[in-house]
Design a protein around this motif. Sequence first.
Motif, PDB file in Angstrom:
ATOM      1  N   SER A   1      52.888 -50.328  51.146  1.00 43.21           N
ATOM      2  CA  SER A   1      52.188 -51.572  50.821  1.00 43.21           C
ATOM      3  C   SER A   1      52.954 -52.827  51.209  1.00 43.21           C
ATOM      4  CB  SER A   1      51.864 -51.622  49.323  1.00 43.21           C
ATOM      5  OG  SER A   1      53.069 -51.622  48.565  1.00 43.21           O
ATOM      6  N   GLU A   2      54.264 -52.776  51.199  1.00 45.49           N
ATOM      7  CA  GLU A   2      55.034 -53.991  51.449  1.00 45.49           C
ATOM      8  C   GLU A   2      56.319 -53.711  52.215  1.00 45.49           C
ATOM      9  OE1 GLU A   2      57.622 -54.549  47.535  1.00 45.49           O
ATOM     10  OE2 GLU A   2      55.520 -55.089  47.165  1.00 45.49           O
TER      11      GLU A   2
ATOM     12  N   ASP B   1      54.725 -45.412  48.002  1.00 45.45           N
ATOM     13  CA  ASP B   1      53.667 -46.415  47.828  1.00 45.45           C
ATOM     14  C   ASP B   1      54.210 -47.817  48.078  1.00 45.45           C
ATOM     15  OD1 ASP B   1      51.896 -44.426  47.204  1.00 45.45           O
ATOM     16  OD2 ASP B   1      52.015 -44.706  45.034  1.00 45.45           O
TER      17      ASP B   1
ATOM     18  N   HIS C   1      47.593 -39.900  50.492  1.00 42.45           N
ATOM     19  CA  HIS C   1      47.425 -40.911  51.554  1.00 42.45           C
ATOM     20  C   HIS C   1      46.817 -40.247  52.799  1.00 42.45           C
ATOM     21  CE1 HIS C   1      49.718 -43.963  49.361  1.00 42.45           C
ATOM     22  NE2 HIS C   1      50.553 -42.994  49.021  1.00 42.45           N
TER      23      HIS C   1
END
Length: 476
Positions: free
Chosen positions: A329-330, A325, A227
């Motif tokens: 993302s959420e 991850d 990332h």
Amino acid sequence: MENNTITCCLPIEIKSRELDARLFLACELARAGFTCLLGSKSVVHRRMGNMAPFLYFDKGLTPAQRDFCEDIHRNGGFIINLDEEGGIIEKGMFTFIARYPEELVPFYDMYFLWGHALKECLLENRKSVDATRLFVTGHPRFDLRKKKYEVLYKEKADLLREKYGNYILVNTSFAYANHVLGYEKGIRALPGHFGNEDHRKDGIDKAYYRLVQYYVVGAILHIAEQHPDIRIVVRPHPSELVRFYEDVFSGHDNISIIQEGCVQEWNMSALVVIHHDCTTAVEAAFSGIPTISYCPIRDNNFAPELPMLVSDVASSEAELMRLVDKYISERRERDILEEKKDIIRPWIANVDYDAATRIASCLAEKKLFFVEESKKRIARHGSQRVRKISMYALLGSIRLLARRIANRCCVWDVTERMRRREYACQKMPGIEKDELESKISSLAQINPEFAHIVVERLDADGFRISRASTEYNHSQ
């Protein structure tokens, strides 16, 4: 004129960890009619002998401080135990038990414990403890991690988010493996933290945390590679050698090593918090901030279990990457405190109330006792009390002078001097009056009565906290 003002003495050793909670407690105590002396340990110790009756808030004493405890009682003072390490402990509770030496039990006038599990442990292992002196209250540090106190940290948290963007926070707690003074000197600098003598003697604790640290460093490098657009902020424990991380992560533009500020400011702005067994994970749970406990190896004879129980546990690097991850993302708001409160409450009781308010109420009920008993203690010892407390302060000054002479005469090598200076600055970089007033102003947005709290500077790192109407009768 007879003095019945009771002064609560609140020494601070590690500013980033202790200042906010102790200031909040000082405000609640001032609201209950006490005057507070808040500051560095050296300032508090030097001034409190002239303030009888006074309550000294101990955060962890050792058998070597028996004379210090006697001095407090001789001078009309009381020892109030409010441990800073109280509920985040390993399976055998060695560390917790070691922080209550049998020799010092007679000197503790009141204990404010983090949770009922700790009370049971103390009564089982220290038979001479008077159960009527034990009060389960939790700790003010966790009061300030609740949603209603976010205003205290929001401005700085917003600035961090603006400066670093979306970031992953890694809170390390590897003082066993990476103490700024080295392992052996680190143990001596942190009495009571290393409770299992066998583990220390065999060096097993150091080996365990060095291996965990090795895995954590590797995982950080992997996340940074996967990332590149996400900042990773590594926040070492105040007792750790920061240069270790600066050297290891040198050349990685999206990894920052930052030790400054209160952890809550950093927690609030993070996408997710990664740790192994750090207390900051429990603090994050109180705030509803998601945490991942990275456990490539796990042994709760060394590592406290509670920080793991309130976190998503990753036992492999692949699992860690999957969780990272997910939170990148959420990110979703979760009421983690509600989810985990039944796990937390036996160890940290102030899930549903504020510990600072409860502590202040308990002490307020005993005001008359403190005043009368203080007079009796002073009468029993007469002029000895002044000589004794003055001698203690003098010895502290002599030790400080000796360290300065050793520095100048090169008794320690250059590296030793630099590390000791670095360690002192990391723990206590100084306290300013305006920062205390700013924090109190933020707290007053939640409790308007705090608007009447005033701060008076007494020393470089020493302050009087009181209600505006309090009269001061103590000599300085």
